[in-house]
Design a protein around this motif. Structure first.
Motif, PDB file in Angstrom:
ATOM      1  N   ALA A 157      -1.722  -0.534 -37.568  1.00 16.58           N
ATOM      2  CA  ALA A 157      -2.714  -0.622 -38.637  1.00 16.58           C
ATOM      3  C   ALA A 157      -2.037  -0.918 -39.972  1.00 16.58           C
ATOM      4  CB  ALA A 157      -3.500   0.680 -38.725  1.00 16.58           C
ATOM      5  N   SER A 158      -2.827  -1.346 -40.936  1.00 22.05           N
ATOM      6  CA  SER A 158      -2.318  -1.547 -42.296  1.00 22.05           C
ATOM      7  C   SER A 158      -2.309  -0.210 -43.034  1.00 22.05           C
ATOM      8  CB  SER A 158      -3.220  -2.525 -43.048  1.00 22.05           C
ATOM      9  OG  SER A 158      -4.489  -1.931 -43.314  1.00 22.05           O
ATOM     10  N   PRO A 159      -1.515  -0.082 -44.086  1.00 24.96           N
ATOM     11  CA  PRO A 159      -1.533   1.153 -44.875  1.00 24.96           C
ATOM     12  C   PRO A 159      -2.937   1.521 -45.348  1.00 24.96           C
ATOM     13  CG  PRO A 159       0.385  -0.138 -45.463  1.00 24.96           C
ATOM     14  CD  PRO A 159      -0.443  -0.991 -44.549  1.00 24.96           C
ATOM     15  N   GLN A 160      -3.726   0.565 -45.742  1.00 28.29           N
ATOM     16  CA  GLN A 160      -5.082   0.850 -46.214  1.00 28.29           C
ATOM     17  C   GLN A 160      -5.949   1.385 -45.083  1.00 28.29           C
ATOM     18  OE1 GLN A 160      -6.163   0.942 -49.295  1.00 28.29           O
ATOM     19  NE2 GLN A 160      -8.177   1.653 -48.572  1.00 28.29           N
ATOM     20  N   GLU A 161      -5.820   0.797 -43.903  1.00 28.55           N
ATOM     21  CA  GLU A 161      -6.585   1.298 -42.753  1.00 28.55           C
ATOM     22  C   GLU A 161      -6.189   2.722 -42.407  1.00 28.55           C
ATOM     23  OE1 GLU A 161      -7.437  -2.808 -40.221  1.00 28.55           O
ATOM     24  OE2 GLU A 161      -5.466  -1.841 -40.085  1.00 28.55           O
ATOM     25  N   ILE A 162      -4.916   3.024 -42.556  1.00 33.82           N
ATOM     26  CA  ILE A 162      -4.443   4.378 -42.265  1.00 33.82           C
ATOM     27  C   ILE A 162      -5.014   5.359 -43.277  1.00 33.82           C
ATOM     28  CG2 ILE A 162      -2.379   5.847 -42.254  1.00 33.82           C
ATOM     29  CD1 ILE A 162      -0.929   3.356 -41.031  1.00 33.82           C
ATOM     30  N   LYS A 163      -5.019   4.991 -44.547  1.00 42.28           N
ATOM     31  CA  LYS A 163      -5.594   5.879 -45.564  1.00 42.28           C
ATOM     32  C   LYS A 163      -7.082   6.115 -45.297  1.00 42.28           C
ATOM     33  CE  LYS A 163      -2.386   5.073 -49.392  1.00 42.28           C
ATOM     34  NZ  LYS A 163      -2.248   4.682 -50.812  1.00 42.28           N
ATOM     35  N   GLU A 164      -7.771   5.089 -44.903  1.00 43.64           N
ATOM     36  CA  GLU A 164      -9.199   5.228 -44.613  1.00 43.64           C
ATOM     37  C   GLU A 164      -9.433   6.132 -43.402  1.00 43.64           C
ATOM     38  OE1 GLU A 164     -10.508   1.220 -44.163  1.00 43.64           O
ATOM     39  OE2 GLU A 164     -10.411   0.772 -46.323  1.00 43.64           O
ATOM     40  N   LYS A 165      -8.585   5.999 -42.382  1.00 43.52           N
ATOM     41  CA  LYS A 165      -8.710   6.834 -41.183  1.00 43.52           C
ATOM     42  C   LYS A 165      -8.433   8.301 -41.522  1.00 43.52           C
ATOM     43  CE  LYS A 165      -8.789   7.696 -36.658  1.00 43.52           C
ATOM     44  NZ  LYS A 165      -9.976   7.506 -35.803  1.00 43.52           N
ATOM     45  N   VAL A 166      -7.395   8.561 -42.298  1.00 45.71           N
ATOM     46  CA  VAL A 166      -7.072   9.931 -42.683  1.00 45.71           C
ATOM     47  C   VAL A 166      -8.202  10.528 -43.512  1.00 45.71           C
ATOM     48  CG1 VAL A 166      -5.511  11.360 -44.063  1.00 45.71           C
ATOM     49  CG2 VAL A 166      -4.572   9.620 -42.520  1.00 45.71           C
ATOM     50  N   LYS A 167      -8.750   9.757 -44.443  1.00 46.13           N
ATOM     51  CA  LYS A 167      -9.870  10.251 -45.259  1.00 46.13           C
ATOM     52  C   LYS A 167     -11.065  10.584 -44.378  1.00 46.13           C
ATOM     53  CE  LYS A 167     -12.840   9.178 -49.210  1.00 46.13           C
ATOM     54  NZ  LYS A 167     -14.076   9.655 -48.544  1.00 46.13           N
ATOM     55  N   TRP A 168     -11.379   9.682 -43.438  1.00 48.76           N
ATOM     56  CA  TRP A 168     -12.493   9.924 -42.515  1.00 48.76           C
ATOM     57  C   TRP A 168     -12.284  11.226 -41.741  1.00 48.76           C
ATOM     58  CZ3 TRP A 168     -12.218  10.473 -37.214  1.00 48.76           C
ATOM     59  CH2 TRP A 168     -13.445  10.544 -36.532  1.00 48.76           C
ATOM     60  N   LEU A 169     -11.065  11.413 -41.218  1.00 49.29           N
ATOM     61  CA  LEU A 169     -10.776  12.605 -40.431  1.00 49.29           C
ATOM     62  C   LEU A 169     -10.879  13.868 -41.287  1.00 49.29           C
ATOM     63  CD1 LEU A 169      -9.791  13.990 -37.834  1.00 49.29           C
ATOM     64  CD2 LEU A 169      -7.441  13.566 -38.612  1.00 49.29           C
TER      65      LEU A 169
ATOM     66  N   ALA B 109       1.643   6.006 -46.196  1.00 50.59           N
ATOM     67  CA  ALA B 109       0.196   5.972 -46.403  1.00 50.59           C
ATOM     68  C   ALA B 109      -0.477   7.188 -45.777  1.00 50.59           C
ATOM     69  CB  ALA B 109      -0.385   4.681 -45.809  1.00 50.59           C
ATOM     70  N   PHE B 110      -0.010   7.571 -44.578  1.00 44.96           N
ATOM     71  CA  PHE B 110      -0.503   8.777 -43.901  1.00 44.96           C
ATOM     72  C   PHE B 110      -0.273  10.005 -44.780  1.00 44.96           C
ATOM     73  CE2 PHE B 110       0.827  12.433 -41.328  1.00 44.96           C
ATOM     74  CZ  PHE B 110      -0.249  12.616 -40.467  1.00 44.96           C
ATOM     75  N   ALA B 111       0.936  10.130 -45.317  1.00 42.54           N
ATOM     76  CA  ALA B 111       1.278  11.291 -46.147  1.00 42.54           C
ATOM     77  C   ALA B 111       0.471  11.303 -47.443  1.00 42.54           C
ATOM     78  CB  ALA B 111       2.772  11.283 -46.444  1.00 42.54           C
ATOM     79  N   GLU B 112       0.405  10.166 -48.114  1.00 44.67           N
ATOM     80  CA  GLU B 112      -0.303  10.095 -49.401  1.00 44.67           C
ATOM     81  C   GLU B 112      -1.788  10.406 -49.238  1.00 44.67           C
ATOM     82  OE1 GLU B 112       0.567   6.215 -50.823  1.00 44.67           O
ATOM     83  OE2 GLU B 112       2.625   6.704 -51.448  1.00 44.67           O
TER      84      GLU B 112
END
Length: 380
Positions: A328-340, A369-372
């Motif tokens: 995934a892209s960093p942005q997709e990862i941030k969106e997934k973490v936010k969703w979770l 991105a996951f950490a941030e």
């Protein structure tokens, strides 16, 4: 709150200032960051690499809350030479592949274990047991009679890590539960049949290795381990609720209770299928369950887990590190973490984590991105 306080609060079933960000980190992740190629003989206990210092440095780099997992010497379940227990190890192979045969001589007969080690990447060595040391009742009787105390966790590393980690997190040595421990000595297929063919033999082995294991873990806790992560990834949905209840659960609970009595938390590690048995985890004396793995690499339905698992049990995991975190892209990862996090924060008692350790080559910008995202969206 510092990271230690944050994790303790969460492990106790209470709400911290934010969701801890504590992915399951393994040795290959640390070796990769510092470009260290481990020797096949010392992958788990390198002689020229400071695991404790480098583990914390890795977490500092990304801003993670530390859950220190190393210490298990999974190639050392057979104790070293002692009275009436003479051990000879023969190695064949090279720097990337090795066949290791362990012969144990006792007054009542010999025992043999064969393990195959392979370097699966520059930074990772894996092993598989090709011949288990307990193949029949006689083997077990010899082992139970003559085996010295367990020696499969590195006390010195745990003691040092406790000092190095300090208030940055907890020492959470990752080892095996009662059922998994027996599998270090006996083939899984035989273990699945033992209760049907000879229940007394099965229970004698489980009782022996439970006591053998907990005596060692008490020493590990005394050396500084705040928590013990016990592997429960063999008795999963595949064994079914009935087998788990009748032949596994009581032993896991006895182990968990004694860990608690020794002063440590308990994390239950099932990184695979759990949908059919996770309701039974409510009756395990555990503080945390990881890793809530959803399809295609597990079978857990996240909504069901949030509904079923008792609210005072912390949950850890759910982010796919096999494909998603690598691709995934960093942005997709941030969106997934936010969703979770938006989904789990109303329940609380969540630890942001992947469903197991990072693969070599996972882009650092993705891990960042996951950490941030965890720090940004994890505040309660």
């Amino acid at each position: 709150m510092n990271a230690r306080e944050r994790l303790i609060t969460t492990f106790q079933g209470n709400k911290a200032d934010r969701v801890p960000v504590s992915p399951f980190i393994f040795l290959n992740n640390i070796y990769e960051m510092f470009q260290y190629k481990p020797d096949i003989d010392h992958f788990l206990s390198p002689q020229d690499f400071d695991v404790a210092e480098k583990f914390v440095a890795y977490h500092d780099y990304f801003g993670f809350d530390v859950l220190f997992s190393p210490g298990l010497l999974w190639d050392s379940y057979i104790p070293e030479t002692s009275d009436n227990w003479e051990v000879t190890i023969t190695k064949e192979g090279d720097a990337d592949s090795q066949l290791r045969t362990t012969l144990v001589k006792t007054p009542d007969g010999n025992l043999t274990q064969v393990m195959r080690f392979n370097r699966s990447s520059t930074y990772m060595v894996v092993l598989a047991v090709e011949k288990y040391i307990i193949e029949n009742k006689q083997d077990f009787e010899i082992f139970a009679k003559y085996a010295p105390p367990a020696q499969f966790i590195d006390y010195e590393l745990i003691s040092k890590a406790r000092k190095v980690v300090n208030d940055k997190g907890l020492i959470n040595v990752a080892t095996h539960g009662a059922f998994n421990t027996l599998n270090q000595f006996r083939k899984l297929e035989d273990m699945m049949m033992d209760p049907v063919v000879d229940e007394g033999f099965y229970r004698a082995m489980m009782d022996f290795f439970l006591d053998w294991n907990i005596n060692h873990l008490k020493e590990v806790i005394a050396a500084g381990s705040d928590s013990i992560e016990i592997g429960g990834n063999l008795a999963t949905s595949g064994v079914g609720p009935r087998f788990f209840q009748e032949y596994v659960m009581e032993y896991e609970n006895r182990l968990c209770r004694q860990i608690h009595e020794a002063g440590a938390f308990v994390v239950y590690h099932n990184c695979g299928d759990a949908q059919k048995i996770m309701h039974l985890y409510n009756d395990l004396d555990i503080d945390v369950w990881g890793y809530v793995t959803t399809p295609p690499f597990g079978d857990v339905n996240l909504d069901d887990a949030l509904r079923i698992i008792r609210p005072n049990m912390a949950l850890r995991g759910n982010i796919d590190q096999v494909e998603f975190l690598r691709q995934a892209s960093p942005q997709e990862i941030k969106e997934k973490v936010k969703w979770l996090l938006d989904k789990v924060k109303p329940r609380g008692n969540w630890i942001l984590c992947t469903s197991d350790f990072f693969f070599d080559g996972t882009p650092y910008e993705n891990i960042q991105a996951f950490a941030e995202a965890g720090l940004e969206y994890g505040k309660y």
